[in-house]
Each structure stands twice: as structure tokens, then as C-alpha cells.
Write a protein that holds these residues in place. Sequence first.
Motif, PDB file in Angstrom:
ATOM      1  N   LEU A 145       0.813  -1.208   0.000  1.00 16.24           N
ATOM      2  CA  LEU A 145       0.000   0.000   0.000  1.00 16.24           C
ATOM      3  C   LEU A 145       0.850   1.263   0.000  1.00 16.24           C
ATOM      4  N   ALA A 146       2.086   1.170   0.449  1.00 17.25           N
ATOM      5  CA  ALA A 146       2.973   2.327   0.328  1.00 17.25           C
ATOM      6  C   ALA A 146       3.167   2.697  -1.138  1.00 17.25           C
ATOM      7  N   ASN A 147       3.101   1.718  -2.019  1.00 20.42           N
ATOM      8  CA  ASN A 147       3.214   1.987  -3.451  1.00 20.42           C
ATOM      9  C   ASN A 147       1.840   2.211  -4.087  1.00 20.42           C
ATOM     10  N   SER A 148       0.975   1.203  -4.019  1.00 21.71           N
ATOM     11  CA  SER A 148      -0.270   1.257  -4.795  1.00 21.71           C
ATOM     12  C   SER A 148      -1.288   2.245  -4.239  1.00 21.71           C
ATOM     13  N   ALA A 149      -1.256   2.533  -2.945  1.00 23.81           N
ATOM     14  CA  ALA A 149      -2.228   3.480  -2.382  1.00 23.81           C
ATOM     15  C   ALA A 149      -1.764   4.924  -2.500  1.00 23.81           C
ATOM     16  N   SER A 150      -0.674   5.138  -3.221  1.00 19.51           N
ATOM     17  CA  SER A 150      -0.163   6.506  -3.394  1.00 19.51           C
ATOM     18  C   SER A 150      -0.736   7.188  -4.628  1.00 19.51           C
ATOM     19  N   LEU A 151      -1.808   6.632  -5.179  1.00 18.08           N
ATOM     20  CA  LEU A 151      -2.387   7.187  -6.403  1.00 18.08           C
ATOM     21  C   LEU A 151      -3.305   8.385  -6.149  1.00 18.08           C
ATOM     22  N   LEU A 152      -3.770   8.580  -4.932  1.00 14.89           N
ATOM     23  CA  LEU A 152      -4.903   9.467  -4.708  1.00 14.89           C
ATOM     24  C   LEU A 152      -4.585  10.951  -4.847  1.00 14.89           C
ATOM     25  N   LEU A 153      -3.586  11.443  -4.146  1.00 18.06           N
ATOM     26  CA  LEU A 153      -3.321  12.879  -4.076  1.00 18.06           C
ATOM     27  C   LEU A 153      -2.000  13.233  -4.753  1.00 18.06           C
ATOM     28  N   PRO A 154      -1.852  14.451  -5.220  1.00 21.02           N
ATOM     29  CA  PRO A 154      -0.548  14.871  -5.759  1.00 21.02           C
ATOM     30  C   PRO A 154       0.570  14.763  -4.732  1.00 21.02           C
ATOM     31  N   VAL A 155       0.235  14.853  -3.434  1.00 17.34           N
ATOM     32  CA  VAL A 155       1.260  14.866  -2.392  1.00 17.34           C
ATOM     33  C   VAL A 155       1.588  13.479  -1.875  1.00 17.34           C
ATOM     34  N   THR A 175      -7.121  14.798  -7.882  1.00 17.50           N
ATOM     35  CA  THR A 175      -7.686  13.879  -6.897  1.00 17.50           C
ATOM     36  C   THR A 175      -8.988  13.259  -7.395  1.00 17.50           C
ATOM     37  N   GLY A 176      -9.817  14.068  -8.038  1.00 15.00           N
ATOM     38  CA  GLY A 176     -11.072  13.550  -8.554  1.00 15.00           C
ATOM     39  C   GLY A 176     -10.877  12.457  -9.592  1.00 15.00           C
ATOM     40  N   LEU A 177      -9.926  12.648 -10.489  1.00 15.99           N
ATOM     41  CA  LEU A 177      -9.680  11.655 -11.530  1.00 15.99           C
ATOM     42  C   LEU A 177      -9.048  10.375 -10.968  1.00 15.99           C
ATOM     43  N   MET A 178      -8.286  10.493  -9.880  1.00 15.47           N
ATOM     44  CA  MET A 178      -7.561   9.327  -9.369  1.00 15.47           C
ATOM     45  C   MET A 178      -8.282   8.615  -8.233  1.00 15.47           C
ATOM     46  N   THR A 179      -9.432   9.125  -7.799  1.00 21.86           N
ATOM     47  CA  THR A 179     -10.134   8.476  -6.688  1.00 21.86           C
ATOM     48  C   THR A 179     -10.603   7.073  -7.057  1.00 21.86           C
ATOM     49  N   LEU A 180     -11.261   6.913  -8.206  1.00 17.29           N
ATOM     50  CA  LEU A 180     -11.721   5.582  -8.613  1.00 17.29           C
ATOM     51  C   LEU A 180     -10.562   4.610  -8.830  1.00 17.29           C
ATOM     52  N   PRO A 181      -9.472   4.991  -9.549  1.00 16.15           N
ATOM     53  CA  PRO A 181      -8.340   4.073  -9.662  1.00 16.15           C
ATOM     54  C   PRO A 181      -7.754   3.688  -8.307  1.00 16.15           C
ATOM     55  N   TRP A 182      -7.665   4.651  -7.392  1.00 17.83           N
ATOM     56  CA  TRP A 182      -7.137   4.387  -6.044  1.00 17.83           C
ATOM     57  C   TRP A 182      -7.967   3.318  -5.340  1.00 17.83           C
ATOM     58  N   LEU A 183      -9.279   3.488  -5.363  1.00 16.66           N
ATOM     59  CA  LEU A 183     -10.158   2.523  -4.711  1.00 16.66           C
ATOM     60  C   LEU A 183     -10.099   1.154  -5.394  1.00 16.66           C
ATOM     61  N   LEU A 398      -8.865   0.612 -15.915  1.00 16.75           N
ATOM     62  CA  LEU A 398     -10.297   0.637 -16.242  1.00 16.75           C
ATOM     63  C   LEU A 398     -11.015   1.738 -15.452  1.00 16.75           C
ATOM     64  N   ALA A 399     -10.650   1.867 -14.181  1.00 14.60           N
ATOM     65  CA  ALA A 399     -11.264   2.916 -13.365  1.00 14.60           C
ATOM     66  C   ALA A 399     -10.857   4.304 -13.853  1.00 14.60           C
ATOM     67  N   LEU A 400      -9.592   4.454 -14.273  1.00 16.86           N
ATOM     68  CA  LEU A 400      -9.150   5.733 -14.813  1.00 16.86           C
ATOM     69  C   LEU A 400      -9.887   6.060 -16.102  1.00 16.86           C
ATOM     70  N   TRP A 401     -10.044   5.082 -16.978  1.00 14.63           N
ATOM     71  CA  TRP A 401     -10.780   5.271 -18.234  1.00 14.63           C
ATOM     72  C   TRP A 401     -12.198   5.759 -17.943  1.00 14.63           C
ATOM     73  N   LEU A 402     -12.831   5.146 -16.938  1.00 17.58           N
ATOM     74  CA  LEU A 402     -14.184   5.552 -16.560  1.00 17.58           C
ATOM     75  C   LEU A 402     -14.163   6.983 -15.996  1.00 17.58           C
ATOM     76  N   SER A 403     -13.177   7.295 -15.170  1.00 15.63           N
ATOM     77  CA  SER A 403     -13.080   8.646 -14.598  1.00 15.63           C
ATOM     78  C   SER A 403     -12.901   9.698 -15.685  1.00 15.63           C
ATOM     79  N   LEU A 404     -12.074   9.383 -16.659  1.00 17.68           N
ATOM     80  CA  LEU A 404     -11.845  10.329 -17.756  1.00 17.68           C
ATOM     81  C   LEU A 404     -13.106  10.546 -18.571  1.00 17.68           C
TER      82      LEU A 404
END
Length: 407
Positions: A145-155, A175-183, A398-404
Motif C-alpha cells: 500500500l505504500a506503493n499502490s495506495a499513493s495514487l490518490l493525491l498529488p502529495v 484527486t477527482g480523476l484518481m479516486t476511482l483508480p485508487w479505490l 479501467l477505473a481511470l478510463w471511466l473517470s476520464l
Amino acid sequence: MSLIIAASLLATVLVFAVVRPRGLPEAVAAVPAAALAIAFGLVSWDDAVAEFRELGPTVGFLAAVLVLAHLAGEHGVFRYAGRVAARISRGDPPRLLAAVFVTAALTTAFLSLDATVVLLTPVVLATAARVGARARPHAYASAHLANSASLLLPVSNLTNLLAFAASGLTFLGFTGLMTLPWLAVIVVEFLVFRRFFRADLVAREEPRPDGGNGPPPRYALIVLAVTLIGFAVVHPLGVHPAWVAVAGAVLLAVPRRVGPRTLIREANLPFCAFVLALGVVVLAVQRHGLERFLGAVVPDHADLLGLLAVAALAALLANLLNNLPATLALLPVVEAKPGLLLAMLIGVNVGPNLTYVGSLATLLWRQILHTHDAAPDPRDFLKLGVLTVPPALVAGVLALWLSLRIG
């Protein structure tokens, strides 16, 4: 010949960063390599200075966040998180794994992956012992999760900061675009973990209560919440989020009377120098062939297949070069296409869970487990990576594609 020399310099820096002989900082190899790249004419002095200026604010933010995370630990934020996880689990290992996933995901997202690896991992080990659960699933969760859960925020990650600076997106837009991929990535990881560690999650050990109780660190939690809000608020005003991180660190440092020497140490200036020098070395490789090659293989369109291809390429480069050089190498090729840029982030953030060398955070996690007599098995790490990385990449894309499409 220029490409061979540049690639040799980069390989030397990366091998040194992985091995770290005698515990020497990564900058010991990176700074001379950058100087040689300039001396050999692989990168002009003007281009090197321009690279320093471009990376400078991002590296400054990294230093401030490292200090902020350390001070949060001094206030007991991570010990409190461990107590909450133990209370939620009620002594049940699968429930504890879920609590660790939530805690590690939030820590990574809001305080960066370094906080999860350095400060949360020891707490996770102690919490597992406290409730009588085997530490292995929970320790591996902190690394993944230190790697994969780092998708959410720019920081959340240095790779995110670099991409965010080039994306043209707002803080909330990113953050809005990366919330679904993060989850999506976290859910896939959790499902695989439950199956991979099913034997560990039914086994019980003798609980070792440590008597650690106490009130929540309300002041520190309030400061962290205000700091996070500040990141989103100041960006539209043209204020760099590094200043918000500095303000948050000051507010946490004053009550603890933390001295300047400690603050400088926790800012990890040698690692900051490593990032700056690595940028010059990667620039040398880019200028002499790598950028042309990547430009030829990266898709032009951010359709679903293009997003999958970029994420897979980024994951491959992360495991060959490490995720930070992979990000620096791919940025010039994808920065004009925000969809592909975000797909690249999925690759460089999720891909490193496949091998130890994929990210410096994973290497540091391994060192921490060794110091706690809980050394990980390389074969287990690889097996778990093979089972998690491909489906997590696909789910995230797939989640990013949907977010876009929604965005």
C-alpha cells in the motif's frame, strides 16, 4: 557512445541505490554521476540548471512532508492508529488486515508513502503481536500500500508530485480523476491478500499486550487535517503546497520543542540531493536516445488500449530502472496528454510491488523488517507481486478510463 556512457552512469547510480554499501546515502553515487554527465557534455550546464529549477519546488515539498510525517509520529499519531486498528479488529486477524489496509492507505495518501514505510510498518508489527496475529500479511500490506495506495493525491508520492507539476490539473481535479483508480487498486490488493495469506489469517499466536493506551493526539490530528485542506486551497491561489507543508511542520514542531538539527536530519537532504542529481543523469539518457525510443512506442491516444499500454510500459520501466527514473524518463513523452500521464502514474506506483527494486520505498521497507527480525522472503514477495500487480494495473486503468469519460 554518448548513450552508452549515459546509460552506464544511470546503471551505476541505480545499483548503488539498491545495494547502498555500508549504508551510504544514494547521493554518494548520484551527485558525482551528474557531475560527470555535465563534464562529458552529455548535458549542458544550462540544461542541468534548468532541471534543478524544475525539480527544486517538488524536492522542497518532499523534504517538508518528510519532516511533517516525522513530527506526526512524535506526537503519537501512528501509535494511536495502531491502537485503533487493534480495537477494531477485536483480536480477529482478517479484521486486523482490513484495518491495516485502511490505515496504510490513508497514511500513504495523506502523508506520503515514506510515512507508511518508515513510521507505520513498526506500528503494524507491534499491533499484530498485540492481538496475537501473525505479522506476515500485515507487514506485506504496508509495503504494497505504500506503493499502490499513493495514487490518490498529488502529495502522496514523489512520482505524483512530478507528474502533477507537468499535468496542468488542479489539486482537486487530479484527486477527482484518481479516486476511482485508487479505490479499485486497493480492493484488488485486499482480495488477493485475503486469498494468498488465508493460512496466516486463521492461525493464532500468543497475544503480547503492550499496555499502550492513552488519549488521541487531537492537536496533531487537527493540524494534519488543516494542512491537507490547505494543500487543496492554496493551489488555485498560485501558492506552492510546500509552504503549507512547512507551516504544518512548524505547528507540530513548536509544542514538542524540536530543534533545528532534528528538523534538518528528518528532511533527508542527502535524498533530496539524490533526486536532483538523478534528474540530470536521466536527462542525459533521454537526450541521447531514450526519449526518441519512448516517443516511438508510447501511444498517441488516451483510449482504453492506449491507457493500458502506457501503464504496462511504466510498470516495466519501474521494475527495470526503479519508479523514480521511470517517471522522469516518461514525463516528457506523456506530459501533453493528461490521460496517458495518469496511466503512467498507475504503472509507476502499482508496478513496483512486483520486485524489490521497483521503488526505493520497498527497499527501505525490507531494511526495516530486517531490523525487527521479520525479514521478508523474496520468493513470497515475488509470488504476491505476480498475483497482485497485473489485476491491479488492469483495474486501475479501467477505473481511470471511466473517470476520464465521466470527467
